[in-house]
Scaffold this motif. Structure first.
Motif, PDB file in Angstrom:
ATOM      1  N   PRO A  98       0.834  -1.203   0.000  1.00 48.29           N
ATOM      2  CA  PRO A  98       0.000   0.000   0.000  1.00 48.29           C
ATOM      3  C   PRO A  98       0.874   1.260   0.000  1.00 48.29           C
ATOM      4  N   ALA A  99       0.365   2.329  -0.578  1.00 46.75           N
ATOM      5  CA  ALA A  99       1.128   3.573  -0.681  1.00 46.75           C
ATOM      6  C   ALA A  99       1.513   4.106   0.690  1.00 46.75           C
ATOM      7  N   SER A 100       0.692   3.858   1.695  1.00 46.93           N
ATOM      8  CA  SER A 100       0.973   4.375   3.026  1.00 46.93           C
ATOM      9  C   SER A 100       1.794   3.405   3.872  1.00 46.93           C
ATOM     10  N   ALA A 101       2.233   2.308   3.297  1.00 43.82           N
ATOM     11  CA  ALA A 101       2.972   1.312   4.068  1.00 43.82           C
ATOM     12  C   ALA A 101       4.315   1.857   4.517  1.00 43.82           C
ATOM     13  N   ASN A 102       4.662   1.559   5.731  1.00 43.09           N
ATOM     14  CA  ASN A 102       5.945   1.969   6.275  1.00 43.09           C
ATOM     15  C   ASN A 102       6.790   0.713   6.443  1.00 43.09           C
ATOM     16  N   PRO A 103       7.736   0.441   5.544  1.00 51.26           N
ATOM     17  CA  PRO A 103       8.492  -0.797   5.591  1.00 51.26           C
ATOM     18  C   PRO A 103       9.373  -0.930   6.828  1.00 51.26           C
ATOM     19  N   VAL A 104       9.647   0.155   7.530  1.00 46.98           N
ATOM     20  CA  VAL A 104      10.484   0.090   8.718  1.00 46.98           C
ATOM     21  C   VAL A 104       9.775  -0.666   9.834  1.00 46.98           C
ATOM     22  N   GLN A 105       8.458  -0.673   9.878  1.00 47.43           N
ATOM     23  CA  GLN A 105       7.707  -1.315  10.938  1.00 47.43           C
ATOM     24  C   GLN A 105       7.448  -2.797  10.674  1.00 47.43           C
ATOM     25  N   LYS A 106       8.162  -3.383   9.768  1.00 44.55           N
ATOM     26  CA  LYS A 106       7.980  -4.782   9.417  1.00 44.55           C
ATOM     27  C   LYS A 106       8.692  -5.651  10.452  1.00 44.55           C
ATOM     28  N   HIS A 107       7.934  -6.409  11.248  1.00 49.39           N
ATOM     29  CA  HIS A 107       8.509  -7.213  12.320  1.00 49.39           C
ATOM     30  C   HIS A 107       8.076  -8.664  12.242  1.00 49.39           C
ATOM     31  N   HIS A 108       8.070  -9.226  11.053  1.00 46.66           N
ATOM     32  CA  HIS A 108       7.677 -10.616  10.909  1.00 46.66           C
ATOM     33  C   HIS A 108       8.845 -11.514  11.283  1.00 46.66           C
ATOM     34  N   THR A 109       8.519 -12.744  11.655  1.00 50.56           N
ATOM     35  CA  THR A 109       9.540 -13.681  12.098  1.00 50.56           C
ATOM     36  C   THR A 109       9.598 -14.888  11.169  1.00 50.56           C
ATOM     37  N   VAL A 110      10.610 -15.694  11.369  1.00 54.76           N
ATOM     38  CA  VAL A 110      10.742 -16.944  10.629  1.00 54.76           C
ATOM     39  C   VAL A 110       9.545 -17.846  10.944  1.00 54.76           C
ATOM     40  N   GLN A 111       9.075 -17.805  12.175  1.00 52.19           N
ATOM     41  CA  GLN A 111       7.903 -18.608  12.547  1.00 52.19           C
ATOM     42  C   GLN A 111       6.669 -18.174  11.757  1.00 52.19           C
ATOM     43  N   ASP A 112       6.540 -16.877  11.496  1.00 51.12           N
ATOM     44  CA  ASP A 112       5.431 -16.392  10.661  1.00 51.12           C
ATOM     45  C   ASP A 112       5.538 -16.973   9.253  1.00 51.12           C
ATOM     46  N   PHE A 113       6.760 -17.044   8.738  1.00 52.70           N
ATOM     47  CA  PHE A 113       6.988 -17.619   7.412  1.00 52.70           C
ATOM     48  C   PHE A 113       6.580 -19.090   7.399  1.00 52.70           C
ATOM     49  N   PHE A 114       7.055 -19.857   8.385  1.00 49.83           N
ATOM     50  CA  PHE A 114       6.701 -21.279   8.445  1.00 49.83           C
ATOM     51  C   PHE A 114       5.187 -21.478   8.553  1.00 49.83           C
ATOM     52  N   ALA A 115       4.529 -20.643   9.343  1.00 51.29           N
ATOM     53  CA  ALA A 115       3.070 -20.752   9.491  1.00 51.29           C
ATOM     54  C   ALA A 115       2.368 -20.484   8.164  1.00 51.29           C
ATOM     55  N   ALA A 116       2.816 -19.461   7.439  1.00 51.49           N
ATOM     56  CA  ALA A 116       2.201 -19.134   6.147  1.00 51.49           C
ATOM     57  C   ALA A 116       2.431 -20.244   5.127  1.00 51.49           C
ATOM     58  N   VAL A 117       3.626 -20.828   5.139  1.00 57.54           N
ATOM     59  CA  VAL A 117       3.943 -21.919   4.207  1.00 57.54           C
ATOM     60  C   VAL A 117       3.096 -23.144   4.530  1.00 57.54           C
ATOM     61  N   GLN A 118       2.987 -23.478   5.812  1.00 55.71           N
ATOM     62  CA  GLN A 118       2.170 -24.627   6.215  1.00 55.71           C
ATOM     63  C   GLN A 118       0.703 -24.395   5.890  1.00 55.71           C
ATOM     64  N   GLU A 119       0.239 -23.171   6.046  1.00 50.03           N
ATOM     65  CA  GLU A 119      -1.149 -22.843   5.716  1.00 50.03           C
ATOM     66  C   GLU A 119      -1.440 -23.078   4.237  1.00 50.03           C
ATOM     67  N   ALA A 120      -0.412 -22.904   3.403  1.00 50.18           N
ATOM     68  CA  ALA A 120      -0.563 -23.132   1.963  1.00 50.18           C
ATOM     69  C   ALA A 120      -0.486 -24.620   1.611  1.00 50.18           C
ATOM     70  N   GLY A 121      -0.239 -25.458   2.619  1.00 59.15           N
ATOM     71  CA  GLY A 121      -0.188 -26.901   2.379  1.00 59.15           C
ATOM     72  C   GLY A 121       1.174 -27.403   1.937  1.00 59.15           C
ATOM     73  N   ILE A 122       2.197 -26.613   2.171  1.00 57.76           N
ATOM     74  CA  ILE A 122       3.557 -27.006   1.785  1.00 57.76           C
ATOM     75  C   ILE A 122       4.254 -27.566   3.008  1.00 57.76           C
ATOM     76  N   ILE A 123       4.781 -28.771   2.860  1.00 57.27           N
ATOM     77  CA  ILE A 123       5.498 -29.396   3.968  1.00 57.27           C
ATOM     78  C   ILE A 123       6.915 -29.734   3.524  1.00 57.27           C
ATOM     79  N   GLY A 124       7.800 -29.840   4.471  1.00 57.18           N
ATOM     80  CA  GLY A 124       9.187 -30.177   4.164  1.00 57.18           C
ATOM     81  C   GLY A 124      10.054 -29.936   5.376  1.00 57.18           C
ATOM     82  N   MET A 125      11.336 -30.131   5.206  1.00 59.10           N
ATOM     83  CA  MET A 125      12.294 -29.913   6.279  1.00 59.10           C
ATOM     84  C   MET A 125      12.478 -28.417   6.488  1.00 59.10           C
TER      85      MET A 125
END
Length: 124
Positions: free
Chosen positions: A30-57
């Protein structure tokens, strides 16, 4: 027989088009997005990947996620090309799963838009 082949091709085109639209929407900030406030974690990534049905090591999935970031920031890839590269390397991924993987990496692992510094964002 021709009608079934034609119909299958049309369905595939619709699915690919909708997946590409999903990537475009997911990568658009979004035009008003402030990229400095991005505080996602590796766990957030794993959760999103698992939600998509992707499994692996975990380490392999994480390495692929960081590779997507490199492709986007250094490799000159678009979201579409990064998803296509994922499907080429992992043919069992559906177009939708590859699109979700790219979006998950972009939103949770990749640095803010700009030059990607692999050493600054590595896991070690």
């Amino acid at each position: 027989m021709y009608d079934l082949i034609y119909e299958a091709e049309m369905i595939e085109k619709v699915l690919v088009s909708s997946s590409m639209a999903l990537i475009a929407v997911g990568l658009a900030a979004p035009a008003s997005a402030n990229p400095v406030q991005k505080h996602h974690t590796v766990q957030d990534f794993f959760a999103a990947v698992q939600e998509a049905g992707i499994i692996g090591m975990g380490p392999a999935i994480l390495a692929n996620g960081y590779n997507v970031c490199w492709e986007l920031w250094q490799g000159g890839y678009t979201g579409h090309l990064a998803a296509a590269a994922m499907q080429k390397n992992y043919p069992t991924l559906t177009t939708d799963q590859a699109a979700h993987f790219v979006i998950a990496a972009y939103e949770n692992l990749c640095p803010v838009p700009g030059r990607y510094d692999w050493w600054a964002y590595s896991t070690s």
